[in-house]
Design a protein around this motif. Structure first.
Motif, PDB file in Angstrom:
ATOM      1  N   ARG A 139      -2.626  61.447  98.608  1.00 54.02           N
ATOM      2  CA  ARG A 139      -2.879  62.319  97.474  1.00 54.02           C
ATOM      3  C   ARG A 139      -4.160  61.893  96.758  1.00 54.02           C
ATOM      4  NH1 ARG A 139       1.441  62.547  92.608  1.00 54.02           N
ATOM      5  NH2 ARG A 139       0.120  63.529  91.032  1.00 54.02           N
ATOM      6  N   ASP A 140      -4.301  60.613  96.512  1.00 59.72           N
ATOM      7  CA  ASP A 140      -5.461  60.146  95.759  1.00 59.72           C
ATOM      8  C   ASP A 140      -6.747  60.333  96.563  1.00 59.72           C
ATOM      9  OD1 ASP A 140      -3.731  59.514  93.802  1.00 59.72           O
ATOM     10  OD2 ASP A 140      -3.566  57.390  94.342  1.00 59.72           O
ATOM     11  N   GLY A 141      -6.641  60.009  97.850  1.00 60.13           N
ATOM     12  CA  GLY A 141      -7.811  60.171  98.704  1.00 60.13           C
ATOM     13  C   GLY A 141      -8.292  61.608  98.706  1.00 60.13           C
ATOM     14  N   ALA A 142      -7.342  62.525  98.815  1.00 57.13           N
ATOM     15  CA  ALA A 142      -7.696  63.937  98.836  1.00 57.13           C
ATOM     16  C   ALA A 142      -8.319  64.349  97.514  1.00 57.13           C
ATOM     17  CB  ALA A 142      -6.455  64.771  99.130  1.00 57.13           C
ATOM     18  N   ALA A 143      -7.762  63.833  96.440  1.00 58.80           N
ATOM     19  CA  ALA A 143      -8.289  64.189  95.124  1.00 58.80           C
ATOM     20  C   ALA A 143      -9.716  63.675  94.991  1.00 58.80           C
ATOM     21  CB  ALA A 143      -7.409  63.609  94.024  1.00 58.80           C
ATOM     22  N   LEU A 144      -9.962  62.474  95.528  1.00 61.65           N
ATOM     23  CA  LEU A 144     -11.296  61.889  95.442  1.00 61.65           C
ATOM     24  C   LEU A 144     -12.303  62.701  96.252  1.00 61.65           C
ATOM     25  CD1 LEU A 144     -10.576  58.071  95.604  1.00 61.65           C
ATOM     26  CD2 LEU A 144     -11.579  59.358  93.720  1.00 61.65           C
ATOM     27  N   SER A 145     -11.813  63.327  97.339  1.00 62.99           N
ATOM     28  CA  SER A 145     -12.744  64.118  98.139  1.00 62.99           C
ATOM     29  C   SER A 145     -12.960  65.504  97.549  1.00 62.99           C
ATOM     30  CB  SER A 145     -12.244  64.273  99.575  1.00 62.99           C
ATOM     31  OG  SER A 145     -11.336  63.267  99.886  1.00 62.99           O
ATOM     32  N   GLY A 146     -12.470  65.734  96.385  1.00 69.18           N
ATOM     33  CA  GLY A 146     -12.754  66.990  95.708  1.00 69.18           C
ATOM     34  C   GLY A 146     -11.766  68.099  96.012  1.00 69.18           C
ATOM     35  N   ILE A 147     -10.581  67.745  96.527  1.00 71.12           N
ATOM     36  CA  ILE A 147      -9.572  68.770  96.787  1.00 71.12           C
ATOM     37  C   ILE A 147      -8.783  69.031  95.506  1.00 71.12           C
ATOM     38  CG2 ILE A 147      -7.436  69.247  98.050  1.00 71.12           C
ATOM     39  CD1 ILE A 147      -8.633  67.630 100.363  1.00 71.12           C
ATOM     40  N   ASP A 148      -8.569  70.306  95.233  1.00 63.97           N
ATOM     41  CA  ASP A 148      -7.808  70.673  94.034  1.00 63.97           C
ATOM     42  C   ASP A 148      -6.318  70.495  94.337  1.00 63.97           C
ATOM     43  OD1 ASP A 148      -6.529  71.772  91.921  1.00 63.97           O
ATOM     44  OD2 ASP A 148      -7.581  73.690  91.968  1.00 63.97           O
ATOM     45  N   ILE A 149      -5.796  69.348  93.948  1.00 63.47           N
ATOM     46  CA  ILE A 149      -4.419  68.996  94.298  1.00 63.47           C
ATOM     47  C   ILE A 149      -3.434  70.042  93.780  1.00 63.47           C
ATOM     48  CG2 ILE A 149      -2.610  67.274  94.017  1.00 63.47           C
ATOM     49  CD1 ILE A 149      -4.666  65.983  95.508  1.00 63.47           C
ATOM     50  N   SER A 150      -3.668  70.458  92.562  1.00 65.94           N
ATOM     51  CA  SER A 150      -2.725  71.384  91.943  1.00 65.94           C
ATOM     52  C   SER A 150      -2.631  72.682  92.743  1.00 65.94           C
ATOM     53  CB  SER A 150      -3.164  71.656  90.508  1.00 65.94           C
ATOM     54  OG  SER A 150      -2.355  72.633  89.945  1.00 65.94           O
ATOM     55  N   ALA A 151      -3.788  73.163  93.211  1.00 62.00           N
ATOM     56  CA  ALA A 151      -3.779  74.411  93.989  1.00 62.00           C
ATOM     57  C   ALA A 151      -3.015  74.208  95.294  1.00 62.00           C
ATOM     58  CB  ALA A 151      -5.209  74.851  94.269  1.00 62.00           C
ATOM     59  N   VAL A 152      -3.204  73.030  95.904  1.00 62.35           N
ATOM     60  CA  VAL A 152      -2.510  72.752  97.164  1.00 62.35           C
ATOM     61  C   VAL A 152      -1.002  72.716  96.939  1.00 62.35           C
ATOM     62  CG1 VAL A 152      -2.144  71.023  98.958  1.00 62.35           C
ATOM     63  CG2 VAL A 152      -4.448  71.544  98.170  1.00 62.35           C
ATOM     64  N   TYR A 153      -0.602  72.062  95.860  1.00 59.41           N
ATOM     65  CA  TYR A 153       0.820  71.988  95.540  1.00 59.41           C
ATOM     66  C   TYR A 153       1.408  73.371  95.325  1.00 59.41           C
ATOM     67  CZ  TYR A 153       0.882  66.907  95.082  1.00 59.41           C
ATOM     68  OH  TYR A 153       0.830  65.565  95.347  1.00 59.41           O
ATOM     69  N   LYS A 154       0.628  74.181  94.624  1.00 56.53           N
ATOM     70  CA  LYS A 154       1.084  75.543  94.350  1.00 56.53           C
ATOM     71  C   LYS A 154       1.341  76.270  95.673  1.00 56.53           C
ATOM     72  CE  LYS A 154      -1.790  78.598  92.833  1.00 56.53           C
ATOM     73  NZ  LYS A 154      -3.002  78.868  92.022  1.00 56.53           N
ATOM     74  N   TRP A 155       0.409  76.126  96.606  1.00 54.14           N
ATOM     75  CA  TRP A 155       0.565  76.786  97.901  1.00 54.14           C
ATOM     76  C   TRP A 155       1.736  76.198  98.682  1.00 54.14           C
ATOM     77  CZ3 TRP A 155      -0.730  81.243  99.637  1.00 54.14           C
ATOM     78  CH2 TRP A 155      -1.795  81.937  99.034  1.00 54.14           C
ATOM     79  N   ALA A 156       1.883  74.887  98.555  1.00 54.45           N
ATOM     80  CA  ALA A 156       2.993  74.253  99.271  1.00 54.45           C
ATOM     81  C   ALA A 156       4.323  74.814  98.779  1.00 54.45           C
ATOM     82  CB  ALA A 156       2.957  72.747  99.079  1.00 54.45           C
ATOM     83  N   MET A 157       4.465  74.956  97.472  1.00 54.84           N
ATOM     84  CA  MET A 157       5.701  75.515  96.919  1.00 54.84           C
ATOM     85  C   MET A 157       5.852  76.970  97.347  1.00 54.84           C
ATOM     86  SD  MET A 157       7.554  73.421  95.269  1.00 54.84           S
ATOM     87  CE  MET A 157       8.592  74.247  94.093  1.00 54.84           C
ATOM     88  N   ALA A 158       4.734  77.710  97.310  1.00 51.06           N
ATOM     89  CA  ALA A 158       4.802  79.127  97.666  1.00 51.06           C
ATOM     90  C   ALA A 158       5.281  79.275  99.107  1.00 51.06           C
ATOM     91  CB  ALA A 158       3.443  79.780  97.474  1.00 51.06           C
TER      92      ALA A 158
END
Lengths: 284, 398
Positions: free
Chosen positions: A171-190
């Motif tokens: 999670r942290d690595g992805a966030a550091l690479s500029g990935i919008d974690i919240s958007a990913v989580y939203k899609w994962a839930m969807a």
């Protein structure tokens, strides 16, 4: 032979339910105890689409899935988002509480009566050698395999899938690479909850709908997910076919009580021999 | 501190004095009613209470209990919360605090068994409305009465019914059992097995399934292969619908016979043609050919807008029987009412709505009442057995 066919059919239905659970866990590290209740909501969706508008459960999938996806997003925005950074035990309390809340709300709104979808197709069947498979089960089976295939492609081939896998790995690595974690989580839930939009109407056509029906599957879905390896995709398929087959073969040879215990015996065995689950290495 | 102790003690002393005072006012007959109004069986409790209240209203509107100088019935309702320990303490409260003359209840066997033990200790008659565990009237208790049949009698009546069907030329040589593998299914199916063996009816398949199974085709395939003409189903209504559909999918159409109030449930009728002709064993039906049953069904429907289920009829009978016991005893004293209940033999009147010739209690307090068989005819549940209570003769399969 009948036991094998039934087991495979049951297994693929389990896979349809468990895949969303493992997806949400794999990416968000959240154990969603209310998973079965969203299945129940999707089943009611399928039932009411049929009873109020005469929509065939197969078509209802197209309507119910987006609705349930939206519910998934709403759940993330409204509740899970706040539960992400608290200790695991609190997260479990949140989803467990949600599960009870939804059950009792359904009891209030829809009463405890069983609802049935009755179609000419309900009792149609196709013979495969000496065994038969009921048409609604077959439909669910096909839908399950196509959904699993589709999700696999999304995860492997699309950008969203790439990003999701990245978040799942770190999670942290992805966030550091500029990935919008919240958007990913939203899609994962969807997607995780949305997959139930496919399962719900098809299951409603096979079974019956009542407020407690989701809980019947939550436990089994957990067993499958753990046997297959938490967060693993192919693990879900293998886990659910294994559980489905073992259950129905045990039912053919022994009594129902033994066959109901079989999934849990498998669970214990897997935990003893391969605590990380059968397929967990794949996802990493 | 001393004052505090006195503050606690005084109400207790007052209660003790109250308990020693005149116990039973003559202007009313207090009847304790134990029903689950919350918890898992809340819906059942409401239906029972409706029937208790309907009976009390009928008695009071007709001028109360003549033998007690027109005393009115006062139902003291206690909620068991569907829990045995609450049922026990509520029985205690009804008797020692509320001074009820009779206790009625308490729905399931689990809540009834501890309750009757309390009543027995306090020497207050307890009329069991619907609990089916055989042992309740087999422990030589002196204050227990039961209007409903023993659980094991269902199997006996099913055996007798199968015998009748065969006499009428229905070919029933092989019987199968399909049951839910929980305490309910195991108990009932064990009774069936014993009864079939006693009647030397051939049991060709004996299959169980887990409640909530999405697919029972393995079990159905085995039953079909056994060639059974009649399948005895012991299941909750949801599982029964899965089972019946699976049988239809395998083009297997034997006679089926379901069990209990769960079977004679409107949900089953949604299966339409699949359940046409299906039999069910149940304790009471609103269309029973009996004037008291019809009067009750009509009055219940007028008051609550729906037809009563079997257990409501038992609650209704229990309330009437207690009032008639007090009437015959000319007393609200629990022991006098107990003695009167022993002598009671009712051949007509509202209390006789259950399927037997006369409502009476044997020395163990058991009412000898039969079960009835329902059949789905033209999409409706119809009583078809025993013949003297049948609304229609049974319909053989085409």
């Amino acid at each position: 032979m009948q036991a094998v066919i039934s087991g495979l059919a049951n297994g693929s239905i389990y896979a349809l339910i468990a895949v969303g659970l493992t997806l949400v866990f794999g990416i968000m590290r959240i154990i969603n105890f209310a998973h079965g209740e969203f299945l129940m909501i999707a089943m009611y969706g399928g039932f009411f689409a049929w009873s109020a508008f005469g929509i065939d459960p197969v078509l209802a999938v197209v309507i119910v899935t987006p609705v349930v996806m939206l519910i998934g997003v709403g759940l993330y925005k409204g509740l899970i988002r706040f539960a992400l950074n608290v200790p695991d035990i609190n997260q479990m309390a949140v989803t467990l509480g949600l599960s009870m809340l939804l059950q009792h709300m359904a009891l209030m709104m829809f009463t405890g009566n069983n609802r049935l979808i009755t179609q000419p197709r309900s009792t149609a069947s196709i013979a495969i050698g000496p065994a038969i498979i009921q048409v609604p089960q077959l439909i669910a089976c096909v839908a399950s395999l196509s959904l699993l295939g589709l999700l696999y492609l999304v995860l492997r081939r699309s950008d969203l899938g790439l990003v999701m896998r990245a978040v799942s790995q770190s999670r942290d690595g992805a966030a550091l690479s500029g990935i919008d974690i919240s958007a990913v989580y939203k899609w994962a839930m969807a997607i995780g909850i949305g997959s139930l939009g496919v399962a719900g109407p098809l299951m409603a056509a096979i079974l019956y709908v009542n407020p407690m029906v989701g809980a019947l599957f939550t436990l089994k879905a957990f067993v499958i997910v753990i046997v297959g390896g938490l967060g693993s995709f192919s693990g879900v398929l293998i886990g659910s076919l294994l559980v489905g087959l073992a259950e129905s073969i045990a039912a053919a040879w022994f009594s129902a009580a033994i066959s109901a215990a079989v999934p849990f015996a498998i669970l214990l065995l897997v935990l003893l021999i391969r605590p990380e689950g059968l397929m967990s290495a794949r996802m990493r | 501190m001393k004052r505090l102790i006195w503050g606690c003690l005084l109400p207790l002393v007052a209660m003790a004095i109250g308990a020693a005072g005149p116990a039973h006012a003559a202007s009313e007959l207090k009847i304790g009613v134990l029903v689950p109004l919350t918890g898992t069986s809340a819906a059942d409790g409401t239906r029972l209470l409706n029937a208790h209240q309907l009976a009390a209203k009928q008695i009071n509107d007709a001028g109360g209990i003549a033998g007690l100088g027109g005393a009115k019935i006062n139902l003291v309702v206690a909620d068991t919360q569907s829990k045995p320990e609450v049922a026990r303490s509520e029985t205690e409260r009804l008797i020692s605090r509320e001074k009820v003359s009779v206790v009625l209840g308490a729905w399931a066997s689990a809540t009834t068994i501890p309750s009757v033990q309390v009543a027995e200790r306090y020497r207050v008659p307890f009329v069991v409305t619907s609990a089916v565990t055989d042992a309740i009237t087999e422990q030589s208790m002196q204050f227990v009465f039961r209007v409903s049949p023993k659980g094991s009698w269902a199997a006996k009546d099913v055996g007798a019914f199968i015998g009748d069907l065969r006499q009428h030329g229905v070919a029933l040589d092989k019987v199968a059992i399909a049951y839910e593998d929980g305490p309910f299914g195991q108990t009932v199916s064990a009774g069936y097995r014993k009864e079939l063996a006693a009647q030397s009816i051939k049991l060709v398949a004996d299959e169980s399934f887990r409640t909530g199974s999405a697919d029972v085709s393995t079990q159905v395939a085995k039953i079909k292969a056994s060639g059974a003409d009649l399948v005895l189903i012991v299941a909750y209504i949801d599982d029964e619908s899965v089972l019946v559909r699976s049988m239809a999918a395998q083009q297997y159409r034997p006679y089926i016979l379901g069990y209990g109030g769960g079977h004679t449930h409107p949900t089953l009728l949604e299966l339409g043609d699949l359940v046409e002709g299906a039999f069910g064993v149940v304790e009471w039906m609103p269309d029973l050919k009996n004037p008291a049953a019809k009067a009750f069904a009509d009055a219940y429907k007028a008051a609550y807008g729906a037809l009563p289920l079997s257990n409501s009829a038992q609650a209704f009978a229990a309330t009437w029987v207690s009032a008639l016991g007090a009437d015959a005893a000319h007393s609200a004293d629990p022991v006098a009412i107990r003695d009167a209940l022993r002598q009671l033999k009712l051949k007509d009147g509202p209390a006789t709505l259950l399927p037997n010739d006369a409502l009476a209690f044997d020395e163990s307090g058991q009412n000898h009442v039969s079960n009835v068989m329902s059949q789905v005819i033209d999409g409706k549940f119809v009583t078809v057995w025993p013949t003297n209570f049948a609304a229609q003769p049974f319909k053989p399969r085409k």
